[in-house]
Design an enzyme around this catalytic site. Sequence first.
Site, PDB file in Angstrom:
ATOM      1  N   PHE A 177     -12.387  19.437 -23.625  1.00 36.85           N
ATOM      2  CA  PHE A 177     -12.846  19.401 -22.222  1.00 36.85           C
ATOM      3  C   PHE A 177     -11.665  19.936 -21.417  1.00 36.85           C
ATOM      4  O   PHE A 177     -10.884  19.181 -20.850  1.00 36.85           O
ATOM      5  CB  PHE A 177     -13.185  17.971 -21.801  1.00 36.85           C
ATOM      6  N   CYS A 191     -10.879   8.108 -19.502  1.00 36.85           N
ATOM      7  CA  CYS A 191     -10.437   7.787 -18.143  1.00 36.85           C
ATOM      8  C   CYS A 191     -11.395   6.800 -17.475  1.00 36.85           C
ATOM      9  O   CYS A 191     -11.375   6.643 -16.263  1.00 36.85           O
ATOM     10  CB  CYS A 191     -10.281   9.063 -17.321  1.00 36.85           C
ATOM     11  N   ALA A 216     -19.329  20.515 -24.808  1.00 36.54           N
ATOM     12  CA  ALA A 216     -18.382  20.174 -25.870  1.00 36.54           C
ATOM     13  C   ALA A 216     -19.082  19.481 -27.038  1.00 36.54           C
ATOM     14  O   ALA A 216     -18.769  19.764 -28.201  1.00 36.54           O
ATOM     15  CB  ALA A 216     -17.271  19.298 -25.312  1.00 36.54           C
ATOM     16  N   ASP A 238     -10.637  15.147 -23.983  1.00 36.34           N
ATOM     17  CA  ASP A 238     -10.338  14.558 -22.665  1.00 36.34           C
ATOM     18  C   ASP A 238     -11.587  14.650 -21.788  1.00 36.34           C
ATOM     19  O   ASP A 238     -11.617  15.406 -20.814  1.00 36.34           O
ATOM     20  CB  ASP A 238      -9.150  15.316 -22.032  1.00 36.34           C
ATOM     21  N   ARG A 240       0.057  15.989 -21.864  1.00 35.71           N
ATOM     22  CA  ARG A 240      -0.038  17.367 -22.361  1.00 35.71           C
ATOM     23  C   ARG A 240       1.241  17.762 -23.078  1.00 35.71           C
ATOM     24  O   ARG A 240       1.224  18.376 -24.134  1.00 35.71           O
ATOM     25  CB  ARG A 240      -0.271  18.327 -21.196  1.00 35.71           C
TER      26      ARG A 240
HETATM   27  N1  SAH Z   1      -8.200  18.175 -19.988  1.00 35.45           N
HETATM   28  C1  SAH Z   1      -8.249  18.622 -18.624  1.00 35.45           C
HETATM   29  C2  SAH Z   1      -9.045  17.691 -17.727  1.00 35.45           C
HETATM   30  C3  SAH Z   1     -10.452  17.445 -18.190  1.00 35.45           C
HETATM   31  S1  SAH Z   1     -11.460  16.705 -17.019  1.00 35.45           S
HETATM   32  C4  SAH Z   1      -6.824  18.788 -18.107  1.00 35.45           C
HETATM   33  O1  SAH Z   1      -5.869  18.473 -18.822  1.00 35.45           O
HETATM   34  O2  SAH Z   1      -6.664  19.253 -16.985  1.00 35.45           O
HETATM   35  C5  SAH Z   1     -13.005  16.739 -17.789  1.00 35.45           C
HETATM   36  C6  SAH Z   1     -13.611  18.120 -17.918  1.00 35.45           C
HETATM   37  O3  SAH Z   1     -14.783  18.005 -18.702  1.00 35.45           O
HETATM   38  C7  SAH Z   1     -14.063  18.762 -16.597  1.00 35.45           C
HETATM   39  O4  SAH Z   1     -13.406  19.992 -16.461  1.00 35.45           O
HETATM   40  C8  SAH Z   1     -15.572  18.976 -16.779  1.00 35.45           C
HETATM   41  O5  SAH Z   1     -16.012  20.222 -16.247  1.00 35.45           O
HETATM   42  C9  SAH Z   1     -15.716  18.968 -18.269  1.00 35.45           C
HETATM   43  N2  SAH Z   1     -17.015  18.561 -18.830  1.00 35.45           N
HETATM   44  C10 SAH Z   1     -17.855  17.609 -18.402  1.00 35.45           C
HETATM   45  N3  SAH Z   1     -18.885  17.462 -19.259  1.00 35.45           N
HETATM   46  C11 SAH Z   1     -18.687  18.343 -20.262  1.00 35.45           C
HETATM   47  C12 SAH Z   1     -19.385  18.673 -21.452  1.00 35.45           C
HETATM   48  N4  SAH Z   1     -20.503  18.042 -21.792  1.00 35.45           N
HETATM   49  N5  SAH Z   1     -18.872  19.619 -22.255  1.00 35.45           N
HETATM   50  C13 SAH Z   1     -17.727  20.266 -21.936  1.00 35.45           C
HETATM   51  N6  SAH Z   1     -17.024  19.994 -20.818  1.00 35.45           N
HETATM   52  C14 SAH Z   1     -17.490  19.045 -19.993  1.00 35.45           C
END
Ligand code: SAH
Length: 399
Positions: A233, A343, A283, A303, A217
Amino acid sequence: MHPPHEAPRVVLKASKVRAFATQHPWVLDASIDHVIGGPADGDEVDLVTDKGKFVARGIYNGRSRIRVRLYSWNRREPIDDDFWRRRLESALALRRRIGYDDPQGACRLVFSEGDGLSGLIVDRYADWLTIQVTALAVQKRLAVVVPILAELVRPRGILVRTERTMARSEGMEVRDGPYWGEPPAGRIRVVDGGLRDEIDLAEGQKTGLYLDQRENRRAAARYFRDQRVLDGFCYHGGFSLTAAMGGARECLGIDSSQKAIEEAKAAAARNGLANVRFETGDAFERLQALVAQGQHFGGVVLDPPKFARTRKNLDEALRAYHWLNRLGMALVEPGGILVTCSCSGLVTRDDFFHVLLGAAQQARRRVQVLEQRGAAPDHPVAVHCPETEYLKCFICRVE
Ligand code: SAH
């Protein structure tokens, strides 16, 4: 014949002996020829070659495909209380060494195989520890491990969580909840990478925050000064809020979890960051809509959650990464920055490179990789266990 005081023995197939020279900590059922001494699940065993030579010492679980988890390659080292203490001390020393010891902070104190402690994950959130148990071997030793952690870290309380899929594959009972000390009275305040956040240890995803992305980040934020940033995300808004703190002009975070978005909005307010917006949504759909509107951003962060859960769905996962990155590239203004992550441990760095190549070709953009990053150093990668390298984070310029 072996004397009765010796541990039961797990004998490798002759063809599998060489593979264990690398000290990989998992002995799969398919590598085992036979077992001597009738170990119970959770018992200490010696792994030996077909000729009876000592290879390593581990803990047996007849219910798991990972039949033995190995902890020591030293014949004279029993897996006793002192063993756990030494390994935990070593893990804690690493976090001190890298300066991850802010008492108000959050940090992964123990990263399973990465710290030579297969099946044990320990995170610290200010005064509380959460333990994620991913192996029966560790579940059976919590009564040893927890008091040592309590003594070495001196938290106010320790909570235990068991991941459901691991519970099934390890044949473990799920016994979650406060285990030692006080349970947290409510939400816990932490400072993570300069951001003030709050988490609910009982309900949060994973064990609270995505600690593995902390350094990424900050690295990403360096490229986002004065830019409009899209955070695909966003969860609690880690990337967008760090970007805003670092001088980004405005940020938009999207997450499909309403709760995550509420937390992100609260975090923006708590940190006094006004130029960040958060929206609940899918997303893929939102990105596609932004492409259709002809929108462009100086920075795009992708992410997503782990797409590849099993080898069987690897192809499907690679297609999802491809499609997502194609959308992401289309949204980057010429010369802008794409921060793209995966990940999924099953997706290698090379696989991910190929995904980016394919996406670049289809998006008709020239892509330069500026940084190839991984998880923060409190998630160490064990060279002996490639599975500990799961997070890829590429910072790219898209022309
Ligand atoms: N970038 C964040 C971590 C992301 S983890 C950080 O730095 O803390 C992945 C995230 O994607 C989760 O919060 C989950 O709720 C979200 N997610 C899962 N499927 C998704 C989708 N189709 N569209 C948007 N978000 C999604």
